[in-house]
Motif scaffolding. Structure first.
Motif, PDB file in Angstrom:
ATOM      1  N   GLU A  60     -16.089 -15.146 -11.543  1.00 15.25           N
ATOM      2  CA  GLU A  60     -17.254 -15.796 -10.945  1.00 15.25           C
ATOM      3  C   GLU A  60     -17.609 -15.166  -9.602  1.00 15.25           C
ATOM      4  N   ALA A  61     -16.621 -14.881  -8.784  1.00 14.52           N
ATOM      5  CA  ALA A  61     -16.886 -14.228  -7.485  1.00 14.52           C
ATOM      6  C   ALA A  61     -17.558 -12.880  -7.697  1.00 14.52           C
ATOM      7  N   ALA A  62     -17.059 -12.123  -8.658  1.00 14.70           N
ATOM      8  CA  ALA A  62     -17.626 -10.804  -8.938  1.00 14.70           C
ATOM      9  C   ALA A  62     -19.072 -10.925  -9.418  1.00 14.70           C
ATOM     10  N   THR A  63     -19.315 -11.857 -10.324  1.00 16.07           N
ATOM     11  CA  THR A  63     -20.671 -12.054 -10.842  1.00 16.07           C
ATOM     12  C   THR A  63     -21.626 -12.461  -9.721  1.00 16.07           C
ATOM     13  N   ARG A  64     -21.178 -13.381  -8.865  1.00 20.91           N
ATOM     14  CA  ARG A  64     -22.010 -13.815  -7.726  1.00 20.91           C
ATOM     15  C   ARG A  64     -22.311 -12.664  -6.772  1.00 20.91           C
ATOM     16  N   ALA A  65     -21.370 -11.720  -6.655  1.00 16.27           N
ATOM     17  CA  ALA A  65     -21.561 -10.576  -5.753  1.00 16.27           C
ATOM     18  C   ALA A  65     -22.440  -9.495  -6.373  1.00 16.27           C
ATOM     19  N   GLN A  83     -16.188 -17.892  -4.311  1.00  9.10           N
ATOM     20  CA  GLN A  83     -17.231 -17.408  -3.403  1.00  9.10           C
ATOM     21  C   GLN A  83     -17.145 -15.879  -3.345  1.00  9.10           C
ATOM     22  N   PRO A  84     -18.259 -15.196  -3.146  1.00  9.85           N
ATOM     23  CA  PRO A  84     -18.269 -13.723  -3.204  1.00  9.85           C
ATOM     24  C   PRO A  84     -18.024 -13.020  -1.879  1.00  9.85           C
ATOM     25  N   GLY A  85     -17.674 -13.751  -0.816  1.00  9.60           N
ATOM     26  CA  GLY A  85     -17.625 -13.176   0.525  1.00  9.60           C
ATOM     27  C   GLY A  85     -16.777 -11.931   0.685  1.00  9.60           C
ATOM     28  N   MET A  86     -15.584 -11.901   0.084  1.00 11.22           N
ATOM     29  CA  MET A  86     -14.719 -10.727   0.252  1.00 11.22           C
ATOM     30  C   MET A  86     -15.336  -9.485  -0.391  1.00 11.22           C
ATOM     31  N   LEU A  87     -15.926  -9.656  -1.564  1.00  9.95           N
ATOM     32  CA  LEU A  87     -16.539  -8.517  -2.250  1.00  9.95           C
ATOM     33  C   LEU A  87     -17.762  -8.013  -1.488  1.00  9.95           C
ATOM     34  N   HIS A  95       0.838  -1.203   0.000  1.00  9.46           N
ATOM     35  CA  HIS A  95       0.000   0.000   0.000  1.00  9.46           C
ATOM     36  C   HIS A  95       0.873   1.253   0.000  1.00  9.46           C
ATOM     37  N   ALA A  96       1.957   1.242   0.764  1.00  8.27           N
ATOM     38  CA  ALA A  96       2.862   2.402   0.801  1.00  8.27           C
ATOM     39  C   ALA A  96       3.490   2.645  -0.573  1.00  8.27           C
ATOM     40  N   GLU A  97       3.840   1.565  -1.281  1.00  5.04           N
ATOM     41  CA  GLU A  97       4.397   1.698  -2.629  1.00  5.04           C
ATOM     42  C   GLU A  97       3.391   2.354  -3.574  1.00  5.04           C
ATOM     43  N   PHE A  98       2.135   1.984  -3.468  1.00 11.14           N
ATOM     44  CA  PHE A  98       1.097   2.586  -4.312  1.00 11.14           C
ATOM     45  C   PHE A  98       0.884   4.053  -3.938  1.00 11.14           C
ATOM     46  N   ARG A  99       0.849   4.374  -2.646  1.00 16.51           N
ATOM     47  CA  ARG A  99       0.693   5.775  -2.224  1.00 16.51           C
ATOM     48  C   ARG A  99       1.847   6.622  -2.743  1.00 16.51           C
ATOM     49  N   MET A 100       3.070   6.083  -2.656  1.00 19.01           N
ATOM     50  CA  MET A 100       4.257   6.806  -3.103  1.00 19.01           C
ATOM     51  C   MET A 100       4.166   7.145  -4.601  1.00 19.01           C
ATOM     52  N   ARG A 101       3.463   6.315  -5.353  1.00 22.29           N
ATOM     53  CA  ARG A 101       3.314   6.529  -6.799  1.00 22.29           C
ATOM     54  C   ARG A 101       2.003   7.243  -7.139  1.00 22.29           C
ATOM     55  N   ARG A 102       1.393   7.855  -6.140  1.00 25.09           N
ATOM     56  CA  ARG A 102       0.157   8.622  -6.305  1.00 25.09           C
ATOM     57  C   ARG A 102      -0.988   7.798  -6.898  1.00 25.09           C
ATOM     58  N   SER A 103      -1.054   6.548  -6.480  1.00 25.57           N
ATOM     59  CA  SER A 103      -2.152   5.675  -6.907  1.00 25.57           C
ATOM     60  C   SER A 103      -2.603   4.837  -5.709  1.00 25.57           C
ATOM     61  N   PRO A 104      -3.151   5.508  -4.691  1.00 29.70           N
ATOM     62  CA  PRO A 104      -3.443   4.809  -3.438  1.00 29.70           C
ATOM     63  C   PRO A 104      -4.525   3.733  -3.554  1.00 29.70           C
ATOM     64  N   LEU A 105      -4.323   2.677  -2.802  1.00 27.52           N
ATOM     65  CA  LEU A 105      -5.303   1.609  -2.661  1.00 27.52           C
ATOM     66  C   LEU A 105      -6.123   1.903  -1.407  1.00 27.52           C
ATOM     67  N   ALA A 106      -7.369   1.462  -1.387  1.00 28.80           N
ATOM     68  CA  ALA A 106      -8.221   1.708  -0.222  1.00 28.80           C
ATOM     69  C   ALA A 106      -8.098   0.600   0.818  1.00 28.80           C
ATOM     70  N   ALA A 107      -8.119  -0.655   0.347  1.00 33.02           N
ATOM     71  CA  ALA A 107      -8.152  -1.774   1.288  1.00 33.02           C
ATOM     72  C   ALA A 107      -7.701  -3.048   0.593  1.00 33.02           C
ATOM     73  N   THR A 108      -7.270  -4.008   1.399  1.00 39.64           N
ATOM     74  CA  THR A 108      -6.961  -5.342   0.906  1.00 39.64           C
ATOM     75  C   THR A 108      -7.739  -6.352   1.742  1.00 39.64           C
ATOM     76  N   TYR A 109      -8.646  -7.057   1.072  1.00 44.40           N
ATOM     77  CA  TYR A 109      -9.373  -8.175   1.680  1.00 44.40           C
ATOM     78  C   TYR A 109      -8.671  -9.448   1.256  1.00 44.40           C
ATOM     79  N   PHE A 110      -8.575 -10.415   2.178  1.00 43.14           N
ATOM     80  CA  PHE A 110      -7.852 -11.639   1.839  1.00 43.14           C
ATOM     81  C   PHE A 110      -8.535 -12.849   2.459  1.00 43.14           C
ATOM     82  N   CYS A 111      -8.368 -13.973   1.780  1.00 38.20           N
ATOM     83  CA  CYS A 111      -8.859 -15.252   2.283  1.00 38.20           C
ATOM     84  C   CYS A 111      -7.652 -16.122   2.596  1.00 38.20           C
TER      85      CYS A 111
END
Length: 193
Positions: free
Chosen positions: A161-166, A132-136, A95-111
């Motif tokens: 498939e996860a995106a479609t299910r969500a 499964q769509p749980g993270m989305l 996330h810090a690498e993305f912020r440093m390049r002016r392209s910030p990420l909001a969150a990381t969900y993980f299984c």
């Protein structure tokens, strides 16, 4: 199949969304093969090679008002190759690498689960491991995201498939780590929405 979704990594720069505002749209991103080259169970800065164009794509999404949110299966945790603390340290660095390049990420969900190769409690069927769509769904609830107005960017059928299910209407498939065709489709999508 009643495992709890792990607490996501929320970027320190993520600003709260006023509840009276309309839901926001998101760019959901798989991680390995979309953000970084999939060398197999990447969890250190030394093993990280970025997919060409990913910082520009995430910056473009932010400029369009989309919230960039990673949704990633992490079987390396389930298999015992690294633990959740290692994963969270790596994610904070990413996330810090993305912020440093002016392209910030909001969150990381993980299984951290795997139905066959998981060790101990991590060997289970769950509602978060894609397809499964749980993270989305969890991200949509916590971050007030309009799933139908959002986009999923992934490199596997399970991501789509996860995106479609969500209920995510737009899915873009990355092939062989090549973002160029996806960037063109994403730009076209932005003009239509």
């Amino acid at each position: 199949m009643q495992t709890a979704i792990r607490t996501p990594y929320l970027d320190p720069g993520l600003e709260p969304w006023p509840k009276e505002s309309a839901p926001r749209r998101a760019l959901f991103l798989d991680r390995d093969g979309v953000i970084n080259v999939d060398h197999g169970y990447v969890h250190t800065a030394a093993r990280t090679d970025w997919i060409p164009g990913i910082f520009e794509l995430v910056a473009q999404a932010g400029a369009k008002g989309l919230l960039p949110v990673i949704v990633t299966n992490q079987a390396g945790i389930a298999r015992g190759y690294y633990d959740e603390a290692d994963f969270r340290r790596y994610t904070a660095w990413m996330h810090a690498e993305f912020r440093m390049r002016r392209s910030p990420l909001a969150a990381t969900y993980f299984c951290p689960h795997h139905p066959i190769a998981g060790v101990g409690e991590l060997r289970c069927e769950c509602t978060c491991r894609k397809p499964q769509p749980g993270m989305l769904l969890a991200a949509a609830q916590r971050l007030d995201i309009d799933l139908a107005g959002s986009v999923m960017l992934g490199d596997k059928v399970s991501d789509m498939e996860a995106a479609t299910r969500a209920g995510v209407a737009t899915t873009l498939l990355v092939t062989a780590g090549n973002l160029e065709p996806v960037i063109d489709k994403f730009q076209a999508w932005g003009r239509q929405s």
